[in-house]
Write an enzyme that holds these catalytic residues in place. Structure first.
Site, PDB file in Angstrom:
ATOM      1  N   GLY A 171     -35.807  -0.603   2.808  1.00 41.05           N
ATOM      2  CA  GLY A 171     -35.252   0.129   3.933  1.00 41.05           C
ATOM      3  C   GLY A 171     -34.934   1.566   3.567  1.00 41.05           C
ATOM      4  CG  PHE A 215     -29.357  -7.859  -2.889  1.00 39.77           C
ATOM      5  CD1 PHE A 215     -28.754  -8.976  -2.340  1.00 39.77           C
ATOM      6  CD2 PHE A 215     -28.660  -6.676  -2.922  1.00 39.77           C
ATOM      7  CE1 PHE A 215     -27.463  -8.918  -1.837  1.00 39.77           C
ATOM      8  CE2 PHE A 215     -27.344  -6.611  -2.424  1.00 39.77           C
ATOM      9  CZ  PHE A 215     -26.761  -7.735  -1.896  1.00 39.77           C
ATOM     10  CG  LEU A 216     -36.449  -9.137  -3.620  1.00 44.66           C
ATOM     11  CD1 LEU A 216     -37.535 -10.174  -3.916  1.00 44.66           C
ATOM     12  CD2 LEU A 216     -36.615  -7.923  -4.527  1.00 44.66           C
ATOM     13  CG  PHE A 229     -18.372 -10.647  -8.110  1.00 43.56           C
ATOM     14  CD1 PHE A 229     -17.515 -11.510  -8.787  1.00 43.56           C
ATOM     15  CD2 PHE A 229     -19.045  -9.680  -8.844  1.00 43.56           C
ATOM     16  CE1 PHE A 229     -17.348 -11.426 -10.164  1.00 43.56           C
ATOM     17  CE2 PHE A 229     -18.890  -9.577 -10.222  1.00 43.56           C
ATOM     18  CZ  PHE A 229     -18.029 -10.450 -10.886  1.00 43.56           C
ATOM     19  CE  LYS A 262      -5.422   1.742   4.704  1.00 37.82           C
ATOM     20  NZ  LYS A 262      -6.404   1.682   3.592  1.00 37.82           N
ATOM     21  CE  LYS A 317     -23.038  -5.805   3.963  1.00 36.18           C
ATOM     22  NZ  LYS A 317     -22.495  -6.564   2.834  1.00 36.18           N
ATOM     23  CG  ASP A 339      -2.139   0.891   1.029  1.00 42.07           C
ATOM     24  OD1 ASP A 339      -3.237   0.341   0.816  1.00 42.07           O
ATOM     25  OD2 ASP A 339      -1.976   2.124   1.034  1.00 42.07           O
ATOM     26  CB  CYS A 378     -19.482  -1.307  -4.062  1.00 46.33           C
ATOM     27  SG  CYS A 378     -17.817  -1.810  -3.632  1.00 46.33           S
ATOM     28  NE  ARG A 396     -15.178   2.815   2.166  1.00 49.03           N
ATOM     29  CZ  ARG A 396     -14.320   2.050   1.461  1.00 49.03           C
ATOM     30  NH1 ARG A 396     -13.425   2.610   0.664  1.00 49.03           N
ATOM     31  NH2 ARG A 396     -14.386   0.726   1.545  1.00 49.03           N
TER      32      ARG A 396
HETATM   33  C1  UDX Z   1     -11.439  -0.874  -3.934  1.00 48.54           C
HETATM   34  C2  UDX Z   1     -11.836  -0.081  -5.138  1.00 48.54           C
HETATM   35  O1  UDX Z   1     -11.779   1.228  -4.764  1.00 48.54           O
HETATM   36  C3  UDX Z   1     -13.230  -0.357  -5.564  1.00 48.54           C
HETATM   37  O2  UDX Z   1     -13.481   0.242  -6.798  1.00 48.54           O
HETATM   38  C4  UDX Z   1     -13.422  -1.770  -5.802  1.00 48.54           C
HETATM   39  O3  UDX Z   1     -14.754  -2.009  -6.030  1.00 48.54           O
HETATM   40  C5  UDX Z   1     -12.975  -2.506  -4.623  1.00 48.54           C
HETATM   41  O4  UDX Z   1     -11.629  -2.198  -4.261  1.00 48.54           O
HETATM   42  P1  UDX Z   1     -11.771  -0.703  -1.372  1.00 48.54           P
HETATM   43  O5  UDX Z   1     -10.860  -1.842  -1.156  1.00 48.54           O
HETATM   44  O6  UDX Z   1     -12.970  -0.626  -0.542  1.00 48.54           O
HETATM   45  O7  UDX Z   1     -12.285  -0.587  -2.876  1.00 48.54           O
HETATM   46  O8  UDX Z   1     -10.927   0.661  -1.349  1.00 48.54           O
HETATM   47  P2  UDX Z   1     -10.067   1.235  -0.180  1.00 48.54           P
HETATM   48  O9  UDX Z   1     -10.493   0.606   1.083  1.00 48.54           O
HETATM   49  O10 UDX Z   1     -10.122   2.684  -0.342  1.00 48.54           O
HETATM   50  O11 UDX Z   1      -8.591   0.684  -0.499  1.00 48.54           O
HETATM   51  C6  UDX Z   1      -7.816   1.152  -1.520  1.00 48.54           C
HETATM   52  C7  UDX Z   1      -6.358   1.082  -1.016  1.00 48.54           C
HETATM   53  O12 UDX Z   1      -5.476   1.387  -2.090  1.00 48.54           O
HETATM   54  C8  UDX Z   1      -6.072   2.071   0.105  1.00 48.54           C
HETATM   55  O13 UDX Z   1      -5.513   1.409   1.205  1.00 48.54           O
HETATM   56  C9  UDX Z   1      -5.043   3.027  -0.519  1.00 48.54           C
HETATM   57  O14 UDX Z   1      -4.091   3.503   0.406  1.00 48.54           O
HETATM   58  C10 UDX Z   1      -4.400   2.141  -1.566  1.00 48.54           C
HETATM   59  N1  UDX Z   1      -3.752   2.870  -2.674  1.00 48.54           N
HETATM   60  C11 UDX Z   1      -4.430   3.868  -3.298  1.00 48.54           C
HETATM   61  C12 UDX Z   1      -2.452   2.492  -3.049  1.00 48.54           C
HETATM   62  O15 UDX Z   1      -1.857   1.610  -2.468  1.00 48.54           O
HETATM   63  N2  UDX Z   1      -1.862   3.148  -4.103  1.00 48.54           N
HETATM   64  C13 UDX Z   1      -2.492   4.165  -4.745  1.00 48.54           C
HETATM   65  O16 UDX Z   1      -1.910   4.709  -5.676  1.00 48.54           O
HETATM   66  C14 UDX Z   1      -3.820   4.538  -4.331  1.00 48.54           C
HETATM   67  C1  UDX Z   2     -21.614  -4.955  -2.888  1.00 46.17           C
HETATM   68  C2  UDX Z   2     -21.888  -6.212  -3.722  1.00 46.17           C
HETATM   69  O1  UDX Z   2     -22.870  -6.999  -3.084  1.00 46.17           O
HETATM   70  C3  UDX Z   2     -20.606  -7.008  -3.876  1.00 46.17           C
HETATM   71  O2  UDX Z   2     -20.816  -8.137  -4.717  1.00 46.17           O
HETATM   72  C4  UDX Z   2     -19.539  -6.116  -4.524  1.00 46.17           C
HETATM   73  O3  UDX Z   2     -18.356  -6.784  -4.635  1.00 46.17           O
HETATM   74  C5  UDX Z   2     -19.339  -4.871  -3.697  1.00 46.17           C
HETATM   75  O4  UDX Z   2     -20.565  -4.199  -3.516  1.00 46.17           O
HETATM   76  P1  UDX Z   2     -21.332  -4.403  -0.339  1.00 46.17           P
HETATM   77  O5  UDX Z   2     -21.353  -2.999  -0.784  1.00 46.17           O
HETATM   78  O6  UDX Z   2     -20.303  -4.834   0.605  1.00 46.17           O
HETATM   79  O7  UDX Z   2     -21.237  -5.380  -1.621  1.00 46.17           O
HETATM   80  O8  UDX Z   2     -22.737  -4.673   0.379  1.00 46.17           O
HETATM   81  P2  UDX Z   2     -24.157  -5.326   0.001  1.00 46.17           P
HETATM   82  O9  UDX Z   2     -24.397  -6.465   0.903  1.00 46.17           O
HETATM   83  O10 UDX Z   2     -24.271  -5.540  -1.430  1.00 46.17           O
HETATM   84  O11 UDX Z   2     -25.123  -4.120   0.445  1.00 46.17           O
HETATM   85  C6  UDX Z   2     -25.051  -2.908  -0.232  1.00 46.17           C
HETATM   86  C7  UDX Z   2     -26.098  -1.952   0.338  1.00 46.17           C
HETATM   87  O12 UDX Z   2     -27.406  -2.384  -0.034  1.00 46.17           O
HETATM   88  C8  UDX Z   2     -26.085  -1.863   1.858  1.00 46.17           C
HETATM   89  O13 UDX Z   2     -26.291  -0.528   2.244  1.00 46.17           O
HETATM   90  C9  UDX Z   2     -27.292  -2.714   2.261  1.00 46.17           C
HETATM   91  O14 UDX Z   2     -27.862  -2.271   3.485  1.00 46.17           O
HETATM   92  C10 UDX Z   2     -28.248  -2.447   1.107  1.00 46.17           C
HETATM   93  N1  UDX Z   2     -29.229  -3.528   0.880  1.00 46.17           N
HETATM   94  C11 UDX Z   2     -28.779  -4.774   0.543  1.00 46.17           C
HETATM   95  C12 UDX Z   2     -30.594  -3.236   0.996  1.00 46.17           C
HETATM   96  O15 UDX Z   2     -30.999  -2.120   1.304  1.00 46.17           O
HETATM   97  N2  UDX Z   2     -31.498  -4.247   0.750  1.00 46.17           N
HETATM   98  C13 UDX Z   2     -31.095  -5.512   0.397  1.00 46.17           C
HETATM   99  O16 UDX Z   2     -31.965  -6.371   0.196  1.00 46.17           O
HETATM  100  C14 UDX Z   2     -29.685  -5.784   0.293  1.00 46.17           C
END
Ligand code: UDX
Ligand code: UDX
Length: 496
Positions: free
Chosen positions: A282, A278-279, A164, A48, A349, A43, A289, A356
C-alpha cells in the site's frame, strides 16, 4: 505490604497504577481492571484526566469505552494524578509517551520525570514496570537513576514488560496476546508480574471482546532479562515494518513486470516460515509506533556499533511510498493544480482515530503543494486530522467527499468503503477514477461498475468506458502506462 483483595477470578488482586492514559496506558489500565485488579490510571495532562473522570475517552478504540465505563462503575478503575497513584500502588506501569527527538532517538524525559516522582512519593516496596517502548538498557539506567534519587529508602525492582497492542484491536490483543514478555531479575518482581497476568496467561472462555472466545493457543510467557525484553519490542516492530516494506518493493516489481501482488503475496505467505500477516502492500506504514520505533532502533544500532543499514532501507522504502503514490495520481490526471481529489480515509489504519504519522496526511500535503483541491472523509479520524490539516474540506460521508471529484483516493481501508453504491457514486464524481492506495477493492468489481481503477502492485488493467471494459489494443496510449509506478519516466514502453 499493601492490601491484596480476592476478586471474582479468585486470584490475589493487586493495587496497580498505570502512569500515562494514552492509547497504550488507558487500554492497559482498563483491561487490567477487567481481569480483576484495582487500577489507578493517572496522567499529567489534567484536561485529559478530568474528561476521563467525566467518562469522556480521549480517543476512539473499539470496545474500550464500554470497558472503561464498566470498570469505573465496579470501582476497579479510578482516575487520579500520578503522585496519588504512585503512593497507593505496589505495581507501577509506566506508559508515558516516548516520542522521537530531532535525531530520531526516543525522548525518555517523561520516563525520567515519572522516576523522580516515584522516588519522592513512594514508601515501602515498588515494582516499576516499563511498558512504553524504550531503547535497550533503559531498565538498567532507570534502576541506577532510581537508586541515586532514593531519599526514602524505597526498596524497588525495575521490570521491562513491552506491549504489543495494535490500535484498532488493542483490547482483543490484551486478552489474546501471542506472548507476554517479562524482563526482570528479582524473583519477587517475577512473582508479582505472574500474578498480574495470571488471568491472561491461562486459557480464556470469555473476554471483553468475545462472548465466546475463539479457541486460541494459550499465550506464551517469556521470562528473560530486561535488556532482552527491551530488544524484543524494537526488533519485533522493526521486523514487521521490514515485512511491509518488502511487500511494497515486490508490489513495485509486480507493476513493472505485469504480475499481481495479491497472488504473489499469497504465494509467498503460504510458506509457514513467512506467513500471510503483514504482507498487504500500500502507501506505507504509519502510526505512532513503526516509524518512530524504526528510527529509534537505527540510532540504537549506531550506538551499539551495529550496522543497521537494512533498517534504513526499510525506512527509505516506506518514505518513497508517498512520492510514488502521488506520481501515480499525476500520471492519471496530468496537471494536479485545480483538480478536485476525494480522500477516503485519513487514519493511519482502520478502526482507529489516530492520524499520527499517517501516510494519508503526507500524501494530502504533497497534493496540496501541487495545487489540488482536497475533500476528505474518515469515519473516526477527522477531528484529529483537522488539527494537522485545517486547510482541506472535511465531509460527512464518502459520497459527499466524492462530489465533483476528478479521482477518489483510498488511503485507509475502512470496511465501510466496500459497501459503496457505485451508481450513486457515478452520479457525483466528475471523473470515474479510483486510485486505491490500500487495494481495498478488486479491480474487476470497480471496472464492472464503470470506474477506472488503479491499485498497488497490479499489472496494467483495461480502462472501462460506459461500463464495458475496453480490450487492451483499444486503449489510448496515456492511461496504459499509468498503472506501473514510474521507476524511470519512460521505462515501460506503451502497449502497441
Ligand atoms: C506510548 C509510548 O509513547 C510508546 O512508545 C509506546 O510504544 C506505547 O505507549 P501511546 O500510548 O500511543 O504510546 O502514547 P500517548 O497516546 O502519547 O500517551 C502517552 C500519555 O502519557 C499521554 O496521555 C501523556 O499525557 C502522558 N504523560 C506523558 C504523562 O502522564 N506524564 C508524562 O510525564 C508524560
Ligand atoms: C504496531 C504493532 O503491530 C503492535 O504490535 C505494537 O504494539 C504497536 O505498533 P499499530 O501501529 O497499532 O501496531 O498498527 P499495525 O496494525 O501494526 O499497522 C501499522 C502500519 O502498518 C499501519 O499504517 C498499517 O496500515 C500498515 N500495514 C500493516 C501495512 O501497510 N501492511 C500490512 O500488511 C500491515
Amino acid at each position: 505490604m499493601l492490601a491484596v483483595n480476592a476478586n471474582r477470578n479468585g486470584v490475589g488482586n493487586m493495587e496497580i497504577s498505570v502512569i500515562g492514559a494514552g492509547y497504550v496506558g488507558l487500554t492497559t489500565a482498563a483491561c487490567l481492571a477487567e481481569i480483576g485488579h484495582h487500577v489507578l490510571c493517572a496522567d499529567c495532562d489534567m484536561e485529559k484526566l478530568n474528561s476521563l473522570k467525566a467518562g469522556q475517552l480521549p480517543f476512539y478504540e473499539p470496545h474500550l469505552d464500554d470497558l472503561v465505563k464498566r470498570n469505573v462503575a465496579s470501582g476497579r478503575l479510578e482516575f487520579t494524578i500520578p503522585a496519588d497513584a504512585i503512593e497507593k500502588s505496589e505495581a507501577i506501569f509506566i506508559c508515558v509517551g516516548t516520542p522521537p527527538l530531532e535525531n530520531g532517538e526516543a525522548d525518555l524525559s517523561a520516563i525520567e520525570s515519572v522516576a523522580r516522582l516515584i522516588m519522592s512519593t513512594a514508601r515501602g516496596y515498588r515494582v516499576v514496570i516499563e511498558k512504553s517502548t524504550v531503547p535497550v538498557q533503559t531498565a538498567k539506567r532507570l534502576w541506577k537513576h532510581l537508586s541515586i534519587y532514593n531519599a526514602n529508602g524505597l526498596s524497588f525492582d525495575v521490570v521491562s514488560n513491552p506491549e504489543f497492542l495494535r490500535e484498532g484491536s488493542a483490547v482483543e490483543d490484551f486478552f489474546h496476546p501471542d506472548r507476554v514478555v517479562i524482563g526482570a531479575e528479582s524473583p519477587r518482581a517475577i512473582a508479582l508480574m505472574k500474578e498480574i497476568y495470571a488471568p491472561v496467561l491461562r486459557a480464556r472462555s470469555t473476554c471483553a471482546v468475545h462472548a465466546q472466545c475463539p479457541s486460541m493457543a494459550q499465550p506464551r510467557l517469556i521470562l528473560t532479562d530486561t535488556n532482552s525484553a527491551e530488544l524484543v519490542k524494537h526488533a519485533s516492530n522493526s521486523f514487521l515494518a521490514m515485512k511491509i516494506s518488502f511487500i511494497n518493493l515486490i508490489a513495485d516489481a509486480c507493476e513493472a513486470a505485469g504480475a499481481d501482488i495479491a497472488k504473489v503475496a499469497e504465494g509467498i505467505g503460504s510458506d509457514k516460515r513467512i506467513g500471510q500477516a503483514f504482507l498487504s502492500p500500500g502507501i506505507g506504514f504509519g502510526g505512532f509506533c513503526f516509524p518512530k520505533d524504526l528510527q529509534a532502533f537505527v540510532r540504537i544500532g549506531e550506538k551499539l556499533g551495529c550496522d543497521f543499514s537494512l533498517l534504513r532501507e526499510v525506512e527509505k522504502i516506506n518514505v518513497r511510498r508517498t512520492e510514488q503514490f502521488v506520481a501515480k495520481i499525476r500520471k492519471e490526471l496530468w496537471v494536479l493544480r485545480g483538480k478536485t481529489l476525494a480522500v477516503w480515509g485519513l487514519a493511519f489504519k482502520p478502526n482507529t482515530d489516530d492520524v499520527r504519522f499517517a501516510p494519508a496526511l503526507g500524501i494530502i500535503r504533497r497534493l496540496l503543494s501541487e495545487g489540488a483541491k482536497m475533500r476528505a472523509y474518515d469515519p473516526e479520524a477527522m477531528h484529529k486530522a483537522q488539527r494537522d490539516l485545517p486547510e482541506i474540506t472535511y465531509c460527512d460521508s464518502s459520497y459527499q467527499a466524492a462530489e465533483g471529484a476528478d479521482a477518489i483516493l483510498v488511503l485507509t481501508e475502512w470496511s465501510e468503503f466496500r459497501m459503496i453504491n457505485w451508481t450513486r457514486l457515478a452520479e457525483l464524481v466528475s471523473h470515474r477514477l479510483i486510485i486505491d492506495g490500500r487495494n481495498l477493492f478488486s479491480a474487476d468489481e470497480v471496472l464492472a461498475n464503470g470506474f477506472q481503477y488503479v491499485g498497488v502492485g497490479r499489472a496494467g488493467e483495461p480502462v472501462p468506458s460506459s461500463g464495458e471494459p475496453k480490450r487492451l489494443g483499444e486503449l489510448p496510449d496515456v492511461s496504459m502506462r499509468s498503472h506501473s509506478l514510474p521507476l524511470a519516466a519512460d521505462a515501460v514502453p506503451a502497449a502497441t
